[in-house]
Design a protein around this motif. Sequence first.
Motif, PDB file in Angstrom:
ATOM      1  N   ASP A 107     -30.802  48.989 -31.729  1.00 54.67           N
ATOM      2  CA  ASP A 107     -30.095  49.657 -32.825  1.00 54.67           C
ATOM      3  C   ASP A 107     -30.928  49.777 -34.096  1.00 54.67           C
ATOM      4  O   ASP A 107     -30.588  50.564 -34.978  1.00 54.67           O
ATOM      5  CB  ASP A 107     -28.804  48.904 -33.175  1.00 54.67           C
ATOM      6  N   LEU A 108     -31.967  48.970 -34.220  1.00 56.30           N
ATOM      7  CA  LEU A 108     -32.691  48.899 -35.491  1.00 56.30           C
ATOM      8  C   LEU A 108     -34.086  49.495 -35.446  1.00 56.30           C
ATOM      9  O   LEU A 108     -34.546  50.098 -36.410  1.00 56.30           O
ATOM     10  CB  LEU A 108     -32.825  47.427 -35.931  1.00 56.30           C
ATOM     11  N   THR A 109     -34.774  49.307 -34.327  1.00 57.19           N
ATOM     12  CA  THR A 109     -36.188  49.687 -34.255  1.00 57.19           C
ATOM     13  C   THR A 109     -36.351  51.204 -34.248  1.00 57.19           C
ATOM     14  O   THR A 109     -35.788  51.878 -33.383  1.00 57.19           O
ATOM     15  CB  THR A 109     -36.821  49.084 -32.989  1.00 57.19           C
ATOM     16  N   PRO A 110     -37.118  51.752 -35.196  1.00 52.69           N
ATOM     17  CA  PRO A 110     -37.302  53.202 -35.209  1.00 52.69           C
ATOM     18  C   PRO A 110     -38.244  53.665 -34.095  1.00 52.69           C
ATOM     19  O   PRO A 110     -38.999  52.879 -33.538  1.00 52.69           O
ATOM     20  CB  PRO A 110     -37.919  53.477 -36.583  1.00 52.69           C
ATOM     21  N   THR A 111     -38.166  54.953 -33.787  1.00 49.33           N
ATOM     22  CA  THR A 111     -39.130  55.534 -32.860  1.00 49.33           C
ATOM     23  C   THR A 111     -40.429  55.779 -33.623  1.00 49.33           C
ATOM     24  O   THR A 111     -40.432  55.805 -34.850  1.00 49.33           O
ATOM     25  CB  THR A 111     -38.622  56.878 -32.303  1.00 49.33           C
ATOM     26  N   ARG A 112     -41.516  55.946 -32.897  1.00 51.76           N
ATOM     27  CA  ARG A 112     -42.787  56.279 -33.539  1.00 51.76           C
ATOM     28  C   ARG A 112     -43.455  57.426 -32.781  1.00 51.76           C
ATOM     29  O   ARG A 112     -43.620  57.350 -31.565  1.00 51.76           O
ATOM     30  CB  ARG A 112     -43.707  55.050 -33.541  1.00 51.76           C
ATOM     31  N   GLY A 113     -43.782  58.488 -33.495  1.00 53.09           N
ATOM     32  CA  GLY A 113     -44.513  59.599 -32.896  1.00 53.09           C
ATOM     33  C   GLY A 113     -43.698  60.444 -31.931  1.00 53.09           C
ATOM     34  O   GLY A 113     -44.256  61.208 -31.159  1.00 53.09           O
ATOM     35  N   MET A 114     -42.375  60.322 -31.987  1.00 53.26           N
ATOM     36  CA  MET A 114     -41.513  61.079 -31.066  1.00 53.26           C
ATOM     37  C   MET A 114     -40.987  62.353 -31.722  1.00 53.26           C
ATOM     38  O   MET A 114     -40.353  63.175 -31.073  1.00 53.26           O
ATOM     39  CB  MET A 114     -40.308  60.224 -30.638  1.00 53.26           C
ATOM     40  N   ARG A 122     -31.441  59.260 -31.659  1.00 52.02           N
ATOM     41  CA  ARG A 122     -31.250  57.828 -31.415  1.00 52.02           C
ATOM     42  C   ARG A 122     -30.049  57.279 -32.198  1.00 52.02           C
ATOM     43  O   ARG A 122     -29.370  56.348 -31.756  1.00 52.02           O
ATOM     44  CB  ARG A 122     -32.553  57.139 -31.836  1.00 52.02           C
ATOM     45  N   THR A 123     -29.761  57.862 -33.365  1.00 47.75           N
ATOM     46  CA  THR A 123     -28.701  57.339 -34.235  1.00 47.75           C
ATOM     47  C   THR A 123     -27.374  58.091 -34.077  1.00 47.75           C
ATOM     48  O   THR A 123     -26.403  57.752 -34.732  1.00 47.75           O
ATOM     49  CB  THR A 123     -29.116  57.446 -35.715  1.00 47.75           C
ATOM     50  N   PRO A 125     -23.738  59.269 -32.851  1.00 49.25           N
ATOM     51  CA  PRO A 125     -22.632  58.472 -32.305  1.00 49.25           C
ATOM     52  C   PRO A 125     -22.638  58.495 -30.775  1.00 49.25           C
ATOM     53  O   PRO A 125     -22.884  59.545 -30.177  1.00 49.25           O
ATOM     54  CB  PRO A 125     -21.377  59.187 -32.837  1.00 49.25           C
ATOM     55  N   ASN A 126     -22.381  57.347 -30.187  1.00 47.92           N
ATOM     56  CA  ASN A 126     -22.291  57.191 -28.723  1.00 47.92           C
ATOM     57  C   ASN A 126     -23.593  57.461 -27.985  1.00 47.92           C
ATOM     58  O   ASN A 126     -23.585  57.690 -26.782  1.00 47.92           O
ATOM     59  CB  ASN A 126     -21.186  58.082 -28.133  1.00 47.92           C
ATOM     60  N   THR A 127     -24.721  57.444 -28.684  1.00 47.99           N
ATOM     61  CA  THR A 127     -26.000  57.502 -27.981  1.00 47.99           C
ATOM     62  C   THR A 127     -26.352  56.087 -27.553  1.00 47.99           C
ATOM     63  O   THR A 127     -26.232  55.147 -28.331  1.00 47.99           O
ATOM     64  CB  THR A 127     -27.113  58.062 -28.901  1.00 47.99           C
ATOM     65  N   LEU A 128     -26.765  55.944 -26.294  1.00 47.53           N
ATOM     66  CA  LEU A 128     -27.181  54.642 -25.771  1.00 47.53           C
ATOM     67  C   LEU A 128     -28.697  54.619 -25.703  1.00 47.53           C
ATOM     68  O   LEU A 128     -29.331  55.644 -25.495  1.00 47.53           O
ATOM     69  CB  LEU A 128     -26.597  54.429 -24.378  1.00 47.53           C
ATOM     70  N   ARG A 129     -29.282  53.442 -25.858  1.00 49.45           N
ATOM     71  CA  ARG A 129     -30.744  53.329 -25.818  1.00 49.45           C
ATOM     72  C   ARG A 129     -31.135  52.236 -24.838  1.00 49.45           C
ATOM     73  O   ARG A 129     -30.552  51.154 -24.845  1.00 49.45           O
ATOM     74  CB  ARG A 129     -31.271  52.981 -27.213  1.00 49.45           C
ATOM     75  N   SER A 130     -32.110  52.519 -24.003  1.00 50.10           N
ATOM     76  CA  SER A 130     -32.538  51.500 -23.035  1.00 50.10           C
ATOM     77  C   SER A 130     -33.256  50.369 -23.762  1.00 50.10           C
ATOM     78  O   SER A 130     -33.784  50.546 -24.861  1.00 50.10           O
ATOM     79  CB  SER A 130     -33.426  52.115 -21.948  1.00 50.10           C
ATOM     80  N   ASN A 131     -33.248  49.195 -23.134  1.00 56.81           N
ATOM     81  CA  ASN A 131     -33.722  48.005 -23.824  1.00 56.81           C
ATOM     82  C   ASN A 131     -35.177  47.693 -23.485  1.00 56.81           C
ATOM     83  O   ASN A 131     -35.478  46.647 -22.936  1.00 56.81           O
ATOM     84  CB  ASN A 131     -32.811  46.831 -23.462  1.00 56.81           C
ATOM     85  N   HIS A 132     -36.083  48.614 -23.790  1.00 53.51           N
ATOM     86  CA  HIS A 132     -37.511  48.339 -23.603  1.00 53.51           C
ATOM     87  C   HIS A 132     -38.199  48.363 -24.953  1.00 53.51           C
ATOM     88  O   HIS A 132     -38.074  49.333 -25.687  1.00 53.51           O
ATOM     89  CB  HIS A 132     -38.158  49.368 -22.670  1.00 53.51           C
ATOM     90  N   PRO A 133     -38.934  47.291 -25.293  1.00 57.08           N
ATOM     91  CA  PRO A 133     -39.492  47.198 -26.646  1.00 57.08           C
ATOM     92  C   PRO A 133     -40.559  48.242 -26.975  1.00 57.08           C
ATOM     93  O   PRO A 133     -40.899  48.419 -28.143  1.00 57.08           O
ATOM     94  CB  PRO A 133     -40.080  45.790 -26.688  1.00 57.08           C
ATOM     95  N   SER A 138     -33.307  57.303 -25.193  1.00 54.75           N
ATOM     96  CA  SER A 138     -31.937  57.440 -25.688  1.00 54.75           C
ATOM     97  C   SER A 138     -31.209  58.454 -24.821  1.00 54.75           C
ATOM     98  O   SER A 138     -31.800  59.459 -24.425  1.00 54.75           O
ATOM     99  CB  SER A 138     -31.896  58.000 -27.110  1.00 54.75           C
ATOM    100  N   ALA A 139     -29.926  58.210 -24.582  1.00 60.76           N
ATOM    101  CA  ALA A 139     -29.144  59.137 -23.763  1.00 60.76           C
ATOM    102  C   ALA A 139     -27.712  59.204 -24.261  1.00 60.76           C
ATOM    103  O   ALA A 139     -27.152  58.210 -24.733  1.00 60.76           O
ATOM    104  CB  ALA A 139     -29.170  58.699 -22.294  1.00 60.76           C
ATOM    105  N   LYS A 140     -27.130  60.384 -24.152  1.00 60.61           N
ATOM    106  CA  LYS A 140     -25.745  60.588 -24.573  1.00 60.61           C
ATOM    107  C   LYS A 140     -25.112  61.558 -23.588  1.00 60.61           C
ATOM    108  O   LYS A 140     -25.713  62.558 -23.218  1.00 60.61           O
ATOM    109  CB  LYS A 140     -25.750  61.175 -25.985  1.00 60.61           C
TER     110      LYS A 140
END
Length: 273
Positions: A107-114, A122-123, A125-133, A138-140
């Motif tokens: 929920d907090l880490t921004p994307t880089r270069g995307m 990514r932000t 509503p109801n977008t889910l993000r996979s848990n890879h550091p 992101s998918a909705k």
Amino acid sequence: TNMSEKDIILKTTEPITTKRIKEDLIKLGINSGDTILVHSSLSNIGWLCGGAQAVISSLLEVIGDLGTLIMPAHSGEWSNPEDWENPPVPKEWIPIIQENMPAFHPDLTPTRGMGRIAELFRTFPNTLRSNHPQVSFSAKGRLAKEVVKEHLLTPQFGMTSSPLGKMYNLETKILLLGVGYDSCTSFHLAETQLEDMPKKRLGTAMIENGTRVWKWFEDYEYDADDFDKLGKAFEDKYFVQKGTVGNAQCKLFDMREGVDFAKLWLEKNRFSK
């Protein structure tokens, strides 16, 4: 591309609207109910009334409630500072960074270069993000949960371990929206199936058993340097729908066809030298 807003205005004959974007997406071949992975560049679309928000809303409207929209949400900063080249950091900073980098948090880490579209998506509503550091997605939409679940640390782009592997089995279309094949992450899925792929040690800051740790892991040494060439070869053999969305040159194609072709092409062209 870092075009200034002034440059973008000069390259645009009239303001591009949501209505226009939707028409262009439909003309390109995006349908209601589609599962679609989008790589994008906002500045290449032209001067757009509503910017990134307008693009995402248009995509969501065109695919509708039964569709699924997916974008890369990679956070390359959450990686081993010894590997940073663009720009590098002083050697003496490296242990300090490894010790103090906060843990990746979806929920907090921004994307880089995307690009700005993927960062805003990514932000939503109801977008889910996979848990890879490092290489989350992101998918909705209808299949979002299925796409993002259980994204293992390594191999980060693997068939059974990553959202790419899940998308491969879900009739996904890939939309390159104002970007080239060098942005086509799905080709990395093909790399994980090659016998000769080199491996390397990676590092990241993540939560493990409730605690922030610096974690080392081994993964493939992914390489997108020949993806442009690979994409051109793919276009010679398979159907790639081409068109424009706003001013952006776009390509739309079947993900499974792309990945299967990439595997054969890479076996022949990268490793048989």
